[in-house]
Design a protein around this motif. Structure first.
Motif, short mmCIF file in Angstrom:
data_model
loop_
_atom_site.label_atom_id
_atom_site.label_comp_id
_atom_site.label_asym_id
_atom_site.label_seq_id
_atom_site.Cartn_x
_atom_site.Cartn_y
_atom_site.Cartn_z
N VAL A 250 0.84 -1.20 0.00
CA VAL A 250 0.00 0.00 0.00
C VAL A 250 0.88 1.25 0.00
N TRP A 251 1.88 1.23 0.85
CA TRP A 251 2.79 2.38 0.92
C TRP A 251 3.46 2.62 -0.43
N GLY A 252 4.03 1.56 -1.00
CA GLY A 252 4.78 1.70 -2.25
C GLY A 252 3.94 2.18 -3.41
N LEU A 253 2.72 1.67 -3.50
CA LEU A 253 1.87 2.00 -4.65
C LEU A 253 1.17 3.35 -4.50
N LEU B 133 8.71 -1.54 -13.82
CA LEU B 133 7.63 -2.00 -14.70
C LEU B 133 6.95 -0.75 -15.20
N ARG B 134 6.78 -0.67 -16.53
CA ARG B 134 6.22 0.55 -17.11
C ARG B 134 4.84 0.25 -17.67
N SER B 135 3.86 1.05 -17.27
CA SER B 135 2.50 0.87 -17.76
C SER B 135 2.40 1.32 -19.22
N VAL B 136 1.90 0.45 -20.10
CA VAL B 136 1.87 0.80 -21.52
C VAL B 136 0.67 1.68 -21.87
N ARG B 137 -0.35 1.70 -21.03
CA ARG B 137 -1.46 2.64 -21.23
C ARG B 137 -2.06 3.04 -19.89
N SER B 138 -2.90 4.04 -19.89
CA SER B 138 -3.49 4.47 -18.63
C SER B 138 -4.58 3.48 -18.25
N HIS B 139 -4.56 3.04 -17.01
CA HIS B 139 -5.56 2.08 -16.53
C HIS B 139 -5.59 2.03 -15.01
N THR B 140 -6.58 1.30 -14.48
CA THR B 140 -6.78 1.23 -13.03
C THR B 140 -6.64 -0.21 -12.57
N VAL B 141 -6.04 -0.40 -11.40
CA VAL B 141 -5.84 -1.74 -10.83
C VAL B 141 -6.39 -1.76 -9.41
N GLN B 142 -6.95 -2.91 -9.04
CA GLN B 142 -7.44 -3.05 -7.68
C GLN B 142 -6.78 -4.20 -6.95
N ASP C 185 -7.87 -3.24 0.02
CA ASP C 185 -8.79 -2.13 -0.12
C ASP C 185 -8.14 -0.97 -0.88
N LEU C 186 -7.42 -1.34 -1.93
CA LEU C 186 -6.59 -0.36 -2.62
C LEU C 186 -6.92 -0.28 -4.10
N THR C 187 -7.15 0.93 -4.60
CA THR C 187 -7.32 1.17 -6.04
C THR C 187 -6.16 2.04 -6.50
N VAL C 188 -5.51 1.61 -7.58
CA VAL C 188 -4.33 2.33 -8.05
C VAL C 188 -4.52 2.76 -9.50
N GLU C 189 -4.30 4.04 -9.77
CA GLU C 189 -4.41 4.57 -11.13
C GLU C 189 -3.01 4.61 -11.77
N PHE C 190 -2.93 4.13 -13.02
CA PHE C 190 -1.68 4.25 -13.76
C PHE C 190 -1.88 5.13 -14.97
N GLU C 191 -0.93 6.06 -15.18
CA GLU C 191 -0.94 6.82 -16.41
C GLU C 191 -0.12 6.06 -17.44
N LYS C 192 -0.36 6.36 -18.71
CA LYS C 192 0.46 5.77 -19.76
C LYS C 192 1.93 6.16 -19.53
N GLY C 193 2.83 5.15 -19.51
CA GLY C 193 4.25 5.42 -19.32
C GLY C 193 4.69 5.50 -17.86
N GLU C 194 3.73 5.44 -16.95
CA GLU C 194 4.08 5.50 -15.52
C GLU C 194 4.80 4.22 -15.08
N THR C 195 5.72 4.38 -14.13
CA THR C 195 6.55 3.23 -13.74
C THR C 195 6.36 2.80 -12.29
N ILE C 196 6.64 1.54 -12.04
CA ILE C 196 6.79 1.03 -10.66
C ILE C 196 8.24 0.58 -10.53
N PHE C 197 8.92 1.10 -9.53
CA PHE C 197 10.32 0.76 -9.27
C PHE C 197 10.33 -0.55 -8.48
N THR C 198 10.83 -1.64 -9.09
CA THR C 198 10.74 -2.94 -8.43
C THR C 198 12.05 -3.42 -7.80
#
Ligand code: AVJ
Length: 354
Positions: free
Chosen positions: A44-47, A277-286, A291-304
């Motif tokens: 939760v913290w990281g995302l 990990l780089r999001s290839v398009r904007s989308h939402t993940v649950q 109890d967490l909803t995460v929005e990703f923009e196109k090109g947004e990254t997660i540092f793993t």
């Protein structure tokens, strides 16, 4: 079967495999609820950070551990075979320097490199006691059983645990002189601060005169480093993306790995590989369990992951600063990888923080 007893009344070998194997689950469901580290608060913290980040230990569910085993065999991934060659060459010397000891291994995985050490201690006639610690229960159980079948006098006490929990648990109890092994440059996953804390925990888990065996990847050409984390077969990419599947499974999530791509490069000024990990398009993940909803923009990254590349001299000083005195340092002809044997010094140094 009957177990023969020695004059001292202690049971002697051979035991059955079951008798020589003890597995403790510090990450079981009940342990989890009491354990802040595994309740997903780190996810939760990281995302919810900018940029988003996830702890590398979430790579290692059973499939992730298998993929890592595959990485170790890749032509581009030099660390595993380079470290194994160093151990092959110097294991006898390591065993001679330490004498008989209980081998504790953090992040044991499939324990392939451990066999090199066990063989060396076996040759000198030392009792074989092995304490593997890993977060992946599947690989820990199967590799422990294989080891027990191959080493008739081996006793294994496995811990399904994170390093932090295991080091706390280990502190007091020991059956013999302890040697904690931290191989494969897993230390590279820790940033400077985490590394400092980790080395203090190691020093705490050791009595004066006990040992720490550390394997670290060294600084080298950018070309070789980039190739090692961008292999041509795409195994490293699959390993990186598998973290999302792991989170889906653990926290009832709906990450679609097809929405992300692997991105890894060497950051020269920080001397570290960075994996994202780089999001290839904007989308939402649950992640329903969190109890967490995460929005990703196109090109947004997660540092793993960071994978730091070390300098042998600075590492020796750092170890020394924690009372872990380097006795011997071994490397390969290319100086790509280093193995250090340290001994906990006579009086534990009191660290003073200003
Ligand atoms: C297990 C952390 C040492 O950093 O090289 C391999 C993990 N990540 N390929 C490393 C890893 C991508 C590995 N360590």
């Amino acid at each position: 079967m009957t177990i023969s007893k020695t004059a001292s009344g202690k049971a002697a070998f051979p035991y059955t495999i079951e008798k020589r194997l003890q597995i403790e689950y510090l990450l079981s469901a009940t342990a989890l609820s009491q354990n802040k580290q595994s309740d997903g608060s780190d996810v939760v913290w990281g995302l919810t950070q900018t940029p988003k980040t996830l702890p590398p230990r979430y790579f290692y569910d059973d499939r992730g551990s298998q993929l890592f085993e595959q990485i170790c065999e890749l032509p581009e991934y030099y660390p595993t075979r380079t470290e194994a060659a160093i151990l092959q060459r110097f294991a006898a010397e390591i065993a001679q320097l330490t004498g008989a000891c209980e081998i504790v291994e953090l992040g044991s995985g499939s324990s392939t490199k451990t066999r090199i050490l066990l063989d060396a201690y076996n040759k000198l006639g030392y009792p074989l006691r092995y304490v593997p610690i890993d977060v992946s229960a599947g690989i820990l159980e199967s590799s422990a059983k294989e080891l027990l079948a191959d080493y008739p006098s081996l006793v294994v006490r496995a811990l399904v645990s994170t390093y932090e929990l295991a080091l706390e648990r280990l502190e007091g109890s020991r059956l013999a002189t302890r040697m904690i092994c931290f191989l494969g440059s897993t230390l590279g996953n820790l940033n400077r601060e985490e590394c400092d804390l980790f080395l203090s925990q190691i020093a705490n888990a050791l009595n004066v005169g006990e040992y720490f065996l550390l394997g670290i990847d060294l600084e080298k050409s950018e070309y070789l480093l980039n190739a090692a984390y961008n292999d041509s077969q795409g195994v490293t990419a699959a390993f990186n993306l598998n973290m999302l599947e792991h989170l889906n499974w653990r926290f009832d999530g709906n990450f679609d790995p097809a929405q992300f791509e692997h991105w890894a490069f060497y950051n020269k000024s920080e001397s570290q590989i960075e994996m994202h990990l780089r999001s290839v398009r904007s989308h939402t993940v649950q992640l329903r369990a969190l109890d967490l909803t995460v929005e990703f923009e196109k090109g947004e990254t997660i540092f793993t992951e960071i994978s730091r590349k070390f300098d042998l001299n600075s590492m020796q000083k750092e170890l020394q600063g924690h009372g872990l005195v380097p006795l011997q340092v071994w490397t390969d002809p290319n100086q790509w990888f280093g193995v250090l044997l340290c001994q906990m010094q006579k009086t534990k140094s009191v660290s003073v923080t200003a």
